[in-house]
Enzyme design. Structure first.
Site, PDB file in Angstrom:
ATOM      1  CB  SER A 207      -0.918   0.003   1.220  1.00 19.16           C
ATOM      2  OG  SER A 207      -0.149  -0.125   2.384  1.00 19.16           O
TER       3      SER A 207
ATOM      4  CG  LEU B  52      -5.595   2.584  10.205  1.00 18.95           C
ATOM      5  CD1 LEU B  52      -4.989   3.838   9.593  1.00 18.95           C
ATOM      6  CD2 LEU B  52      -6.101   2.864  11.614  1.00 18.95           C
ATOM      7  CG  HIS B  53      -2.701  -0.806   5.711  1.00 16.10           C
ATOM      8  ND1 HIS B  53      -3.704  -0.184   4.983  1.00 16.10           N
ATOM      9  CD2 HIS B  53      -1.561  -0.558   5.029  1.00 16.10           C
ATOM     10  CE1 HIS B  53      -3.187   0.400   3.919  1.00 16.10           C
ATOM     11  NE2 HIS B  53      -1.887   0.197   3.920  1.00 16.10           N
ATOM     12  CG  LEU B  54       1.353  -0.541  12.488  1.00 20.24           C
ATOM     13  CD1 LEU B  54       1.733   0.930  12.576  1.00 20.24           C
ATOM     14  CD2 LEU B  54       1.219  -1.141  13.897  1.00 20.24           C
TER      15      LEU B  54
END
Length: 788
Positions: free
Chosen positions: A559, A684-686
């Protein structure tokens, strides 16, 4: 509103009603609250409707308007804020008007679910006014709450209408009312103004003029609707079905089969004109323009593909396709009556005894088939370039020129690039001259193989590979055309982009502003096969008939390529409500919402009720994993608020846990945990990424700068900022990703990625001091799990 106009009553009417409500539609209930979800594009009158109900209620029912344009203390807010306001109002015993566009089912779903959970009646009011009316109103208004007015409004309205999905009772609505003009709207306003505290409205669908697909299981709510104006004017109804052995073709016979092929080298211009007119006349008589695809020969002009081989492939793929479907026509078009490809195709089609009523050639300009050739073709194909940009001469330049900027914008919404052998369908906006003058509703961009050494992806005369790619290109083209026809017959035309059915060759607008820094573009476009592909909810709505989403190197699990074009459009248009995600950009969202569908994948490391841990499928370092939130509506860092802090802390702790595990395997690694300011993929991604950046998937400035500049926000800083200010600081400046390549340790500059990689492999400089604070970097000697 008269319930006879497409609706029905679910209970006998009471003897008395509140003022303004028709007796036939009111039912006495126990005082249920009502949630009215307004559905309509900008300019359709949603806010006016809501204000009229708020200001005119004479029946003592308290109403609240929830408007996303002003919910943030007079400024635009988020969907989450709207949902909270809805819940608060229902708890206070008030009925609610949801003043958002709500054109897509996924945008309505959370409001329907929340209203139903809180035991309210959930209604939809579809403001189904003509597009030109909405555009005119949106353009001419001033002082709009969301600042959507003036020239930019027309583009936004048109783009949103392409994504419109008609409300259905199966979504969870108890009542749907369609308002087709101002008179209908006034009746609806009066109805809700007169709705007393103990009143409820009858269930069903009311006022729908155009028959859509039958809703299974809700026939008790529906009455037989009258024939729509479209149906009345469209002539004989055509069927689209699998061809059965021995079935007679229902299309009337064309004048002289031989005359149907008007493009042989021997034909004189007069005969060409006569025969084209004959074909056009029959097209009009049978009204099958919407089932006719006009297409040029792919790859035989600028890409210099052998004409004899190309004609074999055209005839073969066309014959196979026509065997599967009835009532579809294919028309090969060329400007020149001396075209050799048309002559070859004509002869070979005749030898294979292909029905010339359903496959023939035509001399003319593909952008003026109706106005100058008298041939109605609602769908045309474009021999595109890989960038999907205007220019380059030939058909591509002609179609983009004829369609105007509207097609460029629509194409950008659907895809950014194509790989050879693939295609993508783009609905032609109503504002495009090609739509207005020629009746073209869809353009299918298709890219074939290249045999020209001066063009990208040169195959070096490898005709084994070239023929395979050209087969894929025509199959993709024809199958996408079939999807358009099927969608049209189901009443969903112009719903949106249709992804390539046969291969994942279309990439969304994530790379258009960046120069290519890797000469191996075909590698950048390769199909992602590491996870079993699944059709995302957005693709199901936008891509009828498509069997797989578009995965590519910046797709599932990668991403780092922000969707800047879409962000820019949102800023210009004032649309703050939600980001418009491309079809492939839904992949992480789909995985987060339905991880059980991927449970057999080796790429998934951990699944909990709050998040999924996934190996980045195109890692930018030795170790690169994602912790993906499973909270619906939490699309990106911009959506994260104080109520999400517990989740963010747990995501961070999980990231630390996995970093520690990797450090136990290799103590030399150093990890950084953070978010992209503007991600390319929804949900949402970490990122948990090792700082060696030793990966073949790291290829360009955008990759590098998205992890080594202010564009990358450390998790510890994000949590602190949300604690103190309620939101995180993000950097959406496009220039950040285009900055020069600098080492993330010593900050030395380098001309390209290979030289940068060579340098960082040997760089022993310490990391910048700010990264050594607050546990922004995780090393084997300094592991801490407290993110507070």
């Amino acid at each position: 509103m008269d319930p006879g106009a497409g609706g029905s009553v679910s209970a006998p009417p009471p003897p008395a009603t509140s003022p303004g409500v028709e007796a036939k539609e009111v039912v006495k209930s126990g005082g249920k609250q009502v949630v009215v979800v307004l559905v309509g594009p900008p300019g359709s009158g949603k806010s006016t409707f809501a204000e009229a109900v708020l200001g005119g209620s004479a029946a003592c029912r308290p109403w609240v308007r929830v408007c996303q344009d002003i919910i943030g203390n007079g400024k635009a807010g988020t969907k989450i804020q709207c949902l909270k306001a809805l819940a608060d109002a229902l708890k206070e015993g008030k009925s609610v008007l949801i003043d958002r566009c709500n054109l897509e089912r996924k945008q309505r779903a959370d409001f329907v679910k929340l209203g139903s959970t809180m035991h309210a009646d959930v209604h939809a009011i579809a403001l189904d006014l003509p597009a030109k009316v909405c555009i005119s109103r949106a353009v001419s208004r001033t002082g709009h709450e969301g600042n959507l007015q003036g020239g930019k409004a027309a583009l936004v309205v048109n783009r949103m209408l392409q994504k419109k999905e008609t409300p259905l009772l199966t979504e969870g609505f108890s009542r749907i009312m369609f308002c087709n003009d101002d008179g209908d709207i006034k009746k609806a306003v009066d109805m809700y103004n007169g709705l007393g505290p103990l009143d409820s409205l009858a269930s069903g669908v009311f006022g729908q003029k155009s028959k859509g697909p039958i809703q299974i299981g809700i026939m008790k709510f529906l009455k037989k609707a009258g024939t729509s104006s479209v149906e009345k004017s469209s002539g004989p109804k055509l069927t689209f079905s699998e061809r059965k052995p021995g079935q007679q073709n229902p299309l009337p016979e064309q004048e002289k089969v031989e005359a149907g092929f008007a493009c042989s080298m021997e034909v004189k211009e007069l005969n060409v004109k006569k025969e084209n007119e004959g074909q056009a006349k029959e097209s009009s008589a049978n009204d099958i323009g919407s089932h006719t695809l006009a297409f040029p020969s792919i790859s035989t002009a600028d890409f210099q593909f052998d004409l004899d081989r190309a004609s074999d492939i055209i005839v073969e793929t066309a014959a196979d396709f026509l065997q599967k479907f009835d009532n579809i026509r294919l028309v090969l078009v060329d400007l020149s009556k001396k075209s050799r490809i048309l002559s070859l195709v004509k002869d070979k089609a005749a030898k294979k005894s292909i029905d010339s009523r359903r496959f023939f050639t035509f001399v003319g300009d593909i952008t003026q088939l109706r106005s100058k050739g008298g041939l109605q073709c609602n769908v045309i194909a474009n021999a595109a370039n890989w960038r999907l940009k205007p220019g380059g001469g030939g058909v591509n330049a002609a179609i983009f020129d004829a369609a105007g900027e509207a097609l460029q914008h629509a194409t950008k919404e659907c895809a950014d690039t194509l790989r050879p052998g693939s295609s993508v369908v783009v609905p032609v906006p109503l504002t495009s001259p090609l739509h207005q003058w020629e009746g073209v509703t869809h353009v299918i961009h298709v890219l074939g193989p290249n045999m020209n050494p001066m063009r990208p992806d040169y195959l070096k005369n490898d005709y084994t590979e070239g023929c395979k790619i050209l087969h894929e290109a025509y199959n993709s083209l024809f199958e996408n055309f079939a999807s358009v026809v099927q969608s049209d017959m189901m009443g969903n035309q112009n719903n949106g982009c249709i992804a390539d059915k046969s291969a994942s060759g279309a990439t969304t607008p994530s790379d258009s502003k960046m120069k290519r820094e890797d000469s191996h573009e075909s590698v950048r476009m390769k199909k992602h096969k590491l996870l079993q592909p699944i059709l995302t909810s957005k693709q199901q709505h936008k891509c009828p008939g498509a069997n797989a989403p578009n995965y590519h190197e910046n797709s599932m699990g990668s991403s780092d390529a922000p969707n800047q074009a879409t962000e820019a459009d949102n800023k210009k248009s004032g649309v703050v409500a939600s980001k418009s995600w491309g079809s492939w950009a839904q992949a992480l969202y789909e995985l987060a919402m339905h991880p059980e569908k991927y449970k057999n994948s080796d790429s998934i490391l951990e699944i909990s009720s709050e998040f999924v841990v996934l190996k980045d499928l195109y890692p930018k370092a030795k170790k690169h994993v994602l912790v993906i939130s499973r909270t619906n509506g939490l699309d990106s860092l911009a959506d994260a608020k104080k109520e999400h802090l517990p989740l963010l802390r747990r995501m961070y702790s999980t990231g630390v846990k996995w970093a520690q595990k990797f450090l136990e395997e290799d103590a030399s690694l150093v990890f950084r945990l953070g978010y992209h300011s503007v991600p390319s993929m929804r949900q949402l991604h970490l990122h948990i990424i090792s700082q060696d950046f030793n990966s073949a998937s790291l290829k360009n400035k955008k990759h590098w700068n998205s992890f080594t500049t202010v564009f990358f926000r450390d998790s510890v800083d994000v949590i602190e900022e949300i604690e103190q200010h309620g939101s995180a600081i993000t950097s959406s400046d496009d220039k950040v990703l285009a900055m020069e390549l600098r080492c993330h340790r010593c900050r030395s500059a380098h001309p390209n990625i290979p030289k940068l990689k060579s340098h960082i492999a040997n760089c022993k400089s310490p990391f910048p001091s700010h990264l050594l604070q607050k546990n922004r970097l995780l090393l084997s000697s300094t592991m801490h799990t407290d993110c507070s």
